[in-house]
Design a protein around this motif. Sequence first.
Motif, PDB file in Angstrom:
ATOM      1  N   LEU A 167      85.775  15.999 -61.740  1.00  0.00           N
ATOM      2  CA  LEU A 167      86.048  16.632 -60.453  1.00  0.00           C
ATOM      3  C   LEU A 167      84.732  17.072 -59.831  1.00  0.00           C
ATOM      4  CD1 LEU A 167      89.105  18.899 -61.012  1.00  0.00           C
ATOM      5  CD2 LEU A 167      88.467  18.111 -58.766  1.00  0.00           C
ATOM      6  N   THR A 168      84.471  16.609 -58.622  1.00  0.00           N
ATOM      7  CA  THR A 168      83.268  17.038 -57.914  1.00  0.00           C
ATOM      8  C   THR A 168      83.676  17.741 -56.636  1.00  0.00           C
ATOM      9  OG1 THR A 168      82.049  15.155 -58.802  1.00  0.00           O
ATOM     10  CG2 THR A 168      81.073  16.287 -56.922  1.00  0.00           C
ATOM     11  N   ALA A 169      83.130  18.933 -56.445  1.00  0.00           N
ATOM     12  CA  ALA A 169      83.393  19.703 -55.226  1.00  0.00           C
ATOM     13  C   ALA A 169      82.077  19.862 -54.482  1.00  0.00           C
ATOM     14  CB  ALA A 169      83.955  21.072 -55.581  1.00  0.00           C
ATOM     15  N   THR A 170      82.082  19.521 -53.204  1.00  0.00           N
ATOM     16  CA  THR A 170      80.878  19.640 -52.388  1.00  0.00           C
ATOM     17  C   THR A 170      81.202  20.461 -51.151  1.00  0.00           C
ATOM     18  OG1 THR A 170      80.271  17.417 -53.113  1.00  0.00           O
ATOM     19  CG2 THR A 170      79.023  18.344 -51.268  1.00  0.00           C
ATOM     20  N   HIS A 171      80.413  21.487 -50.921  1.00  0.00           N
ATOM     21  CA  HIS A 171      80.603  22.306 -49.716  1.00  0.00           C
ATOM     22  C   HIS A 171      80.153  21.501 -48.504  1.00  0.00           C
ATOM     23  CE1 HIS A 171      79.205  25.811 -47.014  1.00  0.00           C
ATOM     24  NE2 HIS A 171      80.498  25.636 -46.874  1.00  0.00           N
ATOM     25  N   VAL A 172      81.012  21.447 -47.491  1.00  0.00           N
ATOM     26  CA  VAL A 172      80.698  20.708 -46.264  1.00  0.00           C
ATOM     27  C   VAL A 172      80.298  21.709 -45.192  1.00  0.00           C
ATOM     28  CG1 VAL A 172      81.549  19.049 -44.574  1.00  0.00           C
ATOM     29  CG2 VAL A 172      82.458  19.010 -46.911  1.00  0.00           C
ATOM     30  N   MET A 173      79.032  21.691 -44.813  1.00  0.00           N
ATOM     31  CA  MET A 173      78.531  22.651 -43.830  1.00  0.00           C
ATOM     32  C   MET A 173      79.060  22.321 -42.439  1.00  0.00           C
ATOM     33  SD  MET A 173      76.485  24.759 -45.387  1.00  0.00           S
ATOM     34  CE  MET A 173      75.437  25.413 -44.079  1.00  0.00           C
ATOM     35  N   GLY A 174      79.351  23.359 -41.667  1.00  0.00           N
ATOM     36  CA  GLY A 174      79.635  23.182 -40.257  1.00  0.00           C
ATOM     37  C   GLY A 174      81.012  22.621 -39.921  1.00  0.00           C
ATOM     38  N   GLU A 175      81.870  22.466 -40.920  1.00  0.00           N
ATOM     39  CA  GLU A 175      83.199  21.911 -40.656  1.00  0.00           C
ATOM     40  C   GLU A 175      84.251  23.016 -40.563  1.00  0.00           C
ATOM     41  OE1 GLU A 175      84.501  18.375 -40.938  1.00  0.00           O
ATOM     42  OE2 GLU A 175      82.464  18.027 -40.244  1.00  0.00           O
ATOM     43  N   GLU A 176      83.850  24.245 -40.890  1.00  0.00           N
ATOM     44  CA  GLU A 176      84.828  25.329 -41.058  1.00  0.00           C
ATOM     45  C   GLU A 176      85.737  25.515 -39.845  1.00  0.00           C
ATOM     46  OE1 GLU A 176      81.892  25.506 -42.524  1.00  0.00           O
ATOM     47  OE2 GLU A 176      82.587  25.875 -44.570  1.00  0.00           O
TER      48      GLU A 176
END
Length: 160
Positions: free
Chosen positions: A140-149
Amino acid sequence: GVMRGLGHVGKKPMRFKFEIYIDRLHGLKNGRYKVRFSRNSKGVETNVKAMDDHDANTMVIFEQKTLGMYTTLYKDDKAKGFDVKDFKLSLIEVQNNAGKRVDRLAGATVLNLAEYAGVPSRTSDKTLKLGAGVTASVRLTATHVMGEEEKITDDVFSAD
């Protein structure tokens, strides 16, 4: 009811891309299977793989499938982690040993993605129990996506 949606007030939304790579399944009976990663009515599935006696150690390997999803987790500034967000990993028996189409749920497990989130990213290797005697090795890989909030808060699934 009226309370719906109030759970996120005062909390910070953070958008993540989760990818779950199904490496292999152990302990299956003969038949044809697929794996589904879902939440509520939305989800994504692997291709269908056959399991037969020639496979070493009753093992099925899904070569190409990463099941992906964008989702929003909510964080309370005072709390350490994210609010719970449960997803389901399901094992579906598509066809039984006699070749009959069954499309039956053969096992499932719940994953709280808040436990796997990491900023900027985090990878976890897990062995998950998917029913009686069946285990799945997954990454499982989790990546924070900037600017999509602000853009999007629903769950978007994809497979490649």
